[in-house]
Scaffold this motif. Structure first.
Motif, PDB file in Angstrom:
ATOM      1  N   ARG A 183      84.474 124.115   5.038  1.00 43.73           N
ATOM      2  CA  ARG A 183      83.018 123.942   5.123  1.00 43.73           C
ATOM      3  C   ARG A 183      82.530 124.494   6.445  1.00 43.73           C
ATOM      4  N   ARG A 184      81.479 125.281   6.382  1.00 41.95           N
ATOM      5  CA  ARG A 184      80.884 125.840   7.594  1.00 41.95           C
ATOM      6  C   ARG A 184      79.855 124.877   8.174  1.00 41.95           C
ATOM      7  N   PHE A 185      79.756 124.884   9.495  1.00 43.05           N
ATOM      8  CA  PHE A 185      78.736 124.086  10.172  1.00 43.05           C
ATOM      9  C   PHE A 185      78.316 124.809  11.446  1.00 43.05           C
ATOM     10  N   HIS A 186      77.269 124.325  12.052  1.00 43.32           N
ATOM     11  CA  HIS A 186      76.913 124.811  13.383  1.00 43.32           C
ATOM     12  C   HIS A 186      76.530 123.625  14.252  1.00 43.32           C
TER      13      HIS A 186
ATOM     14  N   GLN B  96      73.836 122.218  16.692  1.00 42.96           N
ATOM     15  CA  GLN B  96      72.427 122.352  17.046  1.00 42.96           C
ATOM     16  C   GLN B  96      72.165 121.470  18.265  1.00 42.96           C
TER      17      GLN B  96
ATOM     18  N   ARG C 105      70.866 126.733  18.322  1.00 46.21           N
ATOM     19  CA  ARG C 105      72.145 126.915  17.622  1.00 46.21           C
ATOM     20  C   ARG C 105      73.147 127.477  18.622  1.00 46.21           C
TER      21      ARG C 105
ATOM     22  N   GLU D  53      79.105 128.034  16.150  1.00 44.84           N
ATOM     23  CA  GLU D  53      79.406 128.051  14.721  1.00 44.84           C
ATOM     24  C   GLU D  53      80.746 127.372  14.522  1.00 44.84           C
TER      25      GLU D  53
ATOM     26  N   CYS E 278      83.912 125.637  11.541  1.00 44.14           N
ATOM     27  CA  CYS E 278      84.488 125.506  10.209  1.00 44.14           C
ATOM     28  C   CYS E 278      85.379 124.262  10.185  1.00 44.14           C
TER      29      CYS E 278
ATOM     30  N   VAL F 137      75.437 120.311  12.030  1.00 42.89           N
ATOM     31  CA  VAL F 137      74.604 120.621  10.872  1.00 42.89           C
ATOM     32  C   VAL F 137      75.457 121.387   9.878  1.00 42.89           C
ATOM     33  N   TRP F 138      75.589 120.859   8.675  1.00 44.20           N
ATOM     34  CA  TRP F 138      76.412 121.498   7.652  1.00 44.20           C
ATOM     35  C   TRP F 138      75.674 122.665   7.015  1.00 44.20           C
ATOM     36  N   ASP F 139      76.304 123.829   7.002  1.00 44.34           N
ATOM     37  CA  ASP F 139      75.724 125.027   6.393  1.00 44.34           C
ATOM     38  C   ASP F 139      76.149 125.171   4.936  1.00 44.34           C
ATOM     39  N   ASP F 140      77.266 124.576   4.564  1.00 43.86           N
ATOM     40  CA  ASP F 140      77.747 124.612   3.177  1.00 43.86           C
ATOM     41  C   ASP F 140      77.568 123.237   2.553  1.00 43.86           C
TER      42      ASP F 140
END
Length: 76
Positions: A10-13, A15, A28, A31, A33, A73-76
């Motif tokens: 799962r990707r995240f960033h 913030q 941001r 990045e 994972c 923050v979850w991107d996926d």
């Protein structure tokens, strides 16, 4: 495998709302994972980029969360 580990990566960033250290700035700032084994890696943005590997997302938040100043923050 930890029970909170995802089935897929799962990707995240990160913030950052408040730069308490005065180093990374706000917005941001990185990045990341989360891997199926529960480990996570973070790639920092900016002039001096780096990659850091952590045993869990809990460790990422404990070190970089700064009491809520930086959010995952979850991107996926």
């Amino acid at each position: 495998m930890p029970t909170d580990a995802p089935v897929r990566s799962r990707r995240f960033h990160l913030q950052r709302d408040d730069d308490v250290t005065g180093i990374s700035g706000t917005g941001r700032v990185a990045e990341g994972c989360l891997w199926p084994d529960g480990s996570a890696n973070v790639q920092w943005n900016g002039e001096h980029r780096s990659n850091v590997f952590w045993p869990s997302i809990v460790s990422v938040e404990a070190v970089h969360g700064h009491g809520g100043a930086t959010r995952i923050v979850w991107d996926d």
